[in-house]
Design an enzyme around this catalytic site. Sequence first.
Site, PDB file in Angstrom:
ATOM      1  CG  HIS A 131      -1.325  -2.359   0.249  1.00 60.32           C
ATOM      2  ND1 HIS A 131      -0.614  -2.752  -0.852  1.00 60.32           N
ATOM      3  CD2 HIS A 131      -0.406  -2.112   1.218  1.00 60.32           C
ATOM      4  CE1 HIS A 131       0.684  -2.742  -0.567  1.00 60.32           C
ATOM      5  NE2 HIS A 131       0.834  -2.346   0.684  1.00 60.32           N
ATOM      6  CE1 TYR A 172      -0.361  -0.573  -4.406  1.00 59.80           C
ATOM      7  CE2 TYR A 172      -1.811   1.320  -4.146  1.00 59.80           C
ATOM      8  CZ  TYR A 172      -1.515  -0.013  -3.900  1.00 59.80           C
ATOM      9  OH  TYR A 172      -2.369  -0.777  -3.139  1.00 59.80           O
TER      10      TYR A 172
HETATM   11  P1  RTP Z   1      -1.620  -4.772  -2.945  1.00 59.23           P
HETATM   12  O1  RTP Z   1      -0.220  -4.367  -3.345  1.00 59.23           O
HETATM   13  O2  RTP Z   1      -2.636  -3.690  -3.165  1.00 59.23           O
HETATM   14  O3  RTP Z   1      -1.650  -5.347  -1.562  1.00 59.23           O
HETATM   15  O4  RTP Z   1      -2.092  -5.986  -3.868  1.00 59.23           O
HETATM   16  P2  RTP Z   1      -1.265  -7.238  -4.363  1.00 59.23           P
HETATM   17  O5  RTP Z   1       0.108  -7.240  -3.773  1.00 59.23           O
HETATM   18  O6  RTP Z   1      -2.121  -8.437  -4.123  1.00 59.23           O
HETATM   19  O7  RTP Z   1      -1.191  -6.977  -5.912  1.00 59.23           O
HETATM   20  P3  RTP Z   1      -0.083  -6.156  -6.761  1.00 59.23           P
HETATM   21  O8  RTP Z   1       0.422  -7.038  -7.835  1.00 59.23           O
HETATM   22  O9  RTP Z   1       0.909  -5.517  -5.850  1.00 59.23           O
HETATM   23  O10 RTP Z   1      -0.971  -5.022  -7.439  1.00 59.23           O
HETATM   24  C1  RTP Z   1      -1.314  -3.866  -6.727  1.00 59.23           C
HETATM   25  C2  RTP Z   1      -2.770  -3.558  -6.938  1.00 59.23           C
HETATM   26  O11 RTP Z   1      -2.971  -3.136  -8.284  1.00 59.23           O
HETATM   27  C3  RTP Z   1      -4.262  -3.516  -8.695  1.00 59.23           C
HETATM   28  N1  RTP Z   1      -4.166  -4.357  -9.877  1.00 59.23           N
HETATM   29  N2  RTP Z   1      -4.968  -4.227 -10.892  1.00 59.23           N
HETATM   30  N3  RTP Z   1      -6.257  -4.541 -13.376  1.00 59.23           N
HETATM   31  C4  RTP Z   1      -5.255  -5.362 -13.053  1.00 59.23           C
HETATM   32  O12 RTP Z   1      -4.907  -6.261 -13.747  1.00 59.23           O
HETATM   33  C5  RTP Z   1      -4.610  -5.163 -11.774  1.00 59.23           C
HETATM   34  N4  RTP Z   1      -3.584  -5.852 -11.318  1.00 59.23           N
HETATM   35  C6  RTP Z   1      -3.305  -5.340 -10.104  1.00 59.23           C
HETATM   36  C7  RTP Z   1      -4.902  -4.294  -7.585  1.00 59.23           C
HETATM   37  O13 RTP Z   1      -5.750  -3.422  -6.845  1.00 59.23           O
HETATM   38  C8  RTP Z   1      -3.730  -4.729  -6.752  1.00 59.23           C
HETATM   39  O14 RTP Z   1      -4.126  -4.947  -5.430  1.00 59.23           O
HETATM   40 MG    MG Z   2       1.408  -5.565  -3.832  1.00 55.87          MG
END
Ligand code: RTP
Ligand code: MG
Length: 144
Positions: free
Chosen positions: A122, A56
């Site tokens: 993810h 990440y």
């Molecule tokens: P992922 O990468 O895990 O598939 O999820 P995503 O694209 O839908 O979301 P992303 O913006 O890439 O964010 C990665 C992961 O970080 C956590 N997150 N927490 N507390 C918060 O505001 C927050 N925002 C994001 C989430 O677990 C997200 O899946």
């Molecule tokens: Mg993501």
Amino acid sequence: DDKHNMAVERTLSIIKPDGVEKNKIGNILARFESAGLRIAALKMAHLSRAEAEGFYYVHKARPFFGELTEFMSRGPVVISVLEGADAVAKNRELMGATDPAKAAPGTIRKDLATSVGENTVHGSDSAENAAWEIAYFFAGSELT
Ligand code: RTP
Ligand code: MG
């Protein structure tokens, strides 16, 4: 053209620690297969904090980075490579929105996830990032 729009792609999926804790591995993998995605590689792992941070890295400066990498390393995950037509977009569609409360009915996150932080799966967000993420976890010889 049609060929471009329906490109056979690979994407990286992770069933996050909350999904494994809730015994949903089979449930989630069945959704991928039912949607026509082929599982081209598959393994379980318990990521170290450093491995989660490396994966990440792009979110390093975000306020949730510490929480995210602590969560991702708290228990085992299931890492897979999914292959098929438009695999990146198809997997994102099956997953639903990042915030489970905003995810569409029938998606993995709507059905199984509890919060933005613990959102069960993810999925790579582009073919380019998928290639990097697949190489992060799998050797070429592990891809079928
Ligand atoms: P992922 O990468 O895990 O598939 O999820 P995503 O694209 O839908 O979301 P992303 O913006 O890439 O964010 C990665 C992961 O970080 C956590 N997150 N927490 N507390 C918060 O505001 C927050 N925002 C994001 C989430 O677990 C997200 O899946
Ligand atoms: Mg993501």
